[in-house]
Write an enzyme that holds these catalytic residues in place. Structure first.
Site, PDB file in Angstrom:
ATOM      1  N   HIS A 122       0.814  -1.226   0.000  1.00  0.00           N
ATOM      2  CA  HIS A 122       0.000   0.000   0.000  1.00  0.00           C
ATOM      3  C   HIS A 122       0.843   1.270   0.000  1.00  0.00           C
ATOM      4  O   HIS A 122       0.525   2.222  -0.707  1.00  0.00           O
ATOM      5  CB  HIS A 122      -0.987  -0.037   1.175  1.00  0.00           C
ATOM      6  CG  HIS A 122      -2.030  -1.099   1.000  1.00  0.00           C
ATOM      7  ND1 HIS A 122      -2.311  -2.038   1.959  1.00  0.00           N
ATOM      8  CD2 HIS A 122      -2.819  -1.407  -0.063  1.00  0.00           C
ATOM      9  CE1 HIS A 122      -3.256  -2.859   1.507  1.00  0.00           C
ATOM     10  NE2 HIS A 122      -3.573  -2.501   0.285  1.00  0.00           N
ATOM     11  N   ASP A 128      -5.117  -0.407  -8.290  1.00  0.00           N
ATOM     12  CA  ASP A 128      -4.870  -1.405  -7.242  1.00  0.00           C
ATOM     13  C   ASP A 128      -5.721  -2.626  -7.582  1.00  0.00           C
ATOM     14  O   ASP A 128      -6.686  -2.953  -6.917  1.00  0.00           O
ATOM     15  CB  ASP A 128      -5.286  -0.785  -5.909  1.00  0.00           C
ATOM     16  CG  ASP A 128      -4.999  -1.703  -4.730  1.00  0.00           C
ATOM     17  OD1 ASP A 128      -4.442  -2.800  -4.934  1.00  0.00           O
ATOM     18  OD2 ASP A 128      -5.365  -1.316  -3.603  1.00  0.00           O
ATOM     19  N   SER A 129      -5.324  -3.304  -8.663  1.00  0.00           N
ATOM     20  CA  SER A 129      -6.151  -4.379  -9.212  1.00  0.00           C
ATOM     21  C   SER A 129      -5.764  -5.730  -8.647  1.00  0.00           C
ATOM     22  O   SER A 129      -4.704  -5.907  -8.048  1.00  0.00           O
ATOM     23  CB  SER A 129      -5.966  -4.420 -10.720  1.00  0.00           C
ATOM     24  OG  SER A 129      -4.643  -4.808 -11.027  1.00  0.00           O
TER      25      SER A 129
END
Lengths: 280, 280
Positions: free
Chosen positions: A64, A157-158
């Site tokens: 992240h 953010d797949s």
């Protein structure tokens, strides 16, 4: 003696990880994918979509932070930020650490990922209730088509390039992102493992280079992701991340990223940089 | 349908990797450890000592290049180099790429590791027959005690800190290395995973800092090693690797290391650099 339960993920047909587990906390088939949450002894709670690890309590910070901060600091003043996918809320949490942000939009196709993450991953999803956050449960491709020139930074953010995420690794999608960005806009996409997804990385890099004037790839070490080495591809309309000046960096609370690595990240292992030089 | 065979290594009591395999090419109990060579579908031949992956055909270059070149380029002119452990010959192969080297000494306690590597890993062990190579089948601790002031660079290419390698992670051994180095000497040791061996890394860094005036840690991504992220600790008598000038670097054929990353490597992830700040 207690029975030992292990979760094994085949990350390729020939290689995988295995983790000792406690309870399975959640299992469902959503409209889009299977969704599991399991307790692992090594990495805490683990979110699994279609049999692939998406995030864990213990190592989620790497993914992240690294998806988010390199692009956010490359833009001079990101106010409107879009995260496509990322229903666990981890990228949104990192975006909100930047004081310039006015709105952080989450565009997640699967409402259940958001709801289950809020229940089982409060440290990751906890910032989804922030007043600057706007949640859209819809297809990312349709969302960017409907919002030209709206965003300063877009983060992709797949999941892996199978199932609902296939279109998120294709050139028309990156063209759509370019058009959804304002002048000076920056995109970053997660682009899989340099060990196991070599052709995909080459293809995506070529595609983004064909649209954005500046394209850069960087990597980070994520133990629960295939091969432990993960790539991110950045496309920028104006600013080269290598040219960002030190004075741009505001202090952030992080566990992996720090401004000192912002330029160092682009000194890729040679076998990785060679993926970016291949002819199409 | 063929039976599927998988090799699983518990890297911690709660986490591991699993690899689809073909034949087991070799199995023996040597004087010091169990020694296996298996064919994996993902990473080619794999050398396993006491149930722990030591090297594979496909990812060995990362470990061997990164153990070797950072220290070799930190020394102004390494002529006599010692590798302790490393019976597979990969570190020696990398050492010999540096034209200043006059002798490269391999000190491996287990003769069978050398012999089996020469049979099953010719790409890794092939340079052990080079005329500059001297092979000593003996205990590394005794070898350094017997050779004060002899070497310019010493590389510690040990197994995990169990069994025959326990002493290679302790302070008296690093003191012995200091004394076996000539003025200006440099050592580099493999020091395990920042995810799974936090206390060990802190301890070794403190120990080496207590002996060498300059101590630096860096990491590299190795898919078949625990957590995929590996650390190396460098101790130097005079030269700081951060001060090495660009002109020092001679061109090398490598797949991971390149001179452009020599300084960037020390921009550690924050959770790694925090391991080096703890009180003893």
């Amino acid at each position: 003696m207690d029975m030992e339960l292990w979760y094994t993920e085949k990350q390729t047909p020939n290689f995988g990880i295995t983790a000792k587990i406690g309870k399975t906390l959640h299992h469902e088939q959503t409209e889009f994918q299977t969704l599991d949450v399991i307790e692992t002894k090594q990495f805490g709670n683990m979110l699994v979509l279609d049999g692939m690890v998406m995030t864990t309590d213990k190592d989620e910070f790497v993914y992240h932070e690294m998806l988010t901060h390199v692009g956010m600091f490359t833009h001079p003043e990101p106010k409107r930020v879009l995260v496509i996918g990322g229903g666990d809320g981890g990228a949104i949490r990192e975006v909100l650490k930047h004081p310039s942000v006015e709105t952080a939009t989450l565009c997640e196709i699967d409402r259940r990922v958001i709801e289950v993450s809020q229940k089982y991953f409060p440290e990751i999803a906890g910032k989804l209730t922030d007043l600057r956050v706007e949640i859209k449960v819809e297809d990312g491709i349709k969302h960017i088509e409907a919002n030209p020139g709206k965003y300063d930074v877009i983060l992709v953010d797949s999941t892996e390039p199978v199932g609902p995420a296939v279109g998120l690794f294709q050139k028309p999608f990156y063209q759509g992102i370019y058009e959804a960005l304002r002048p000076g806009g920056v995109m970053v996409a997660q682009t899989e493992s340099p060990w196991f997804n070599r052709e995909l990385i080459s293809q995506v890099y070529r595609d983004i280079s064909g649209i954005f004037p500046i394209t850069r790839l960087y990597t980070a070490s994520i133990p629960t992701y295939p091969s432990g080495l993960w790539s991110f591809t950045l496309g920028s309309k104006e600013m080269d991340p290598l040219q960002v000046e030190e004075s741009r960096f505001t202090p952030l609370e992080t566990k992996y990223y720090h401004p000192g690595m912002h330029h160092a990240l682009f000194q890729l292992p040679r076998f990785v940089s060679e993926l970016l030089e291949q002819e199409g």
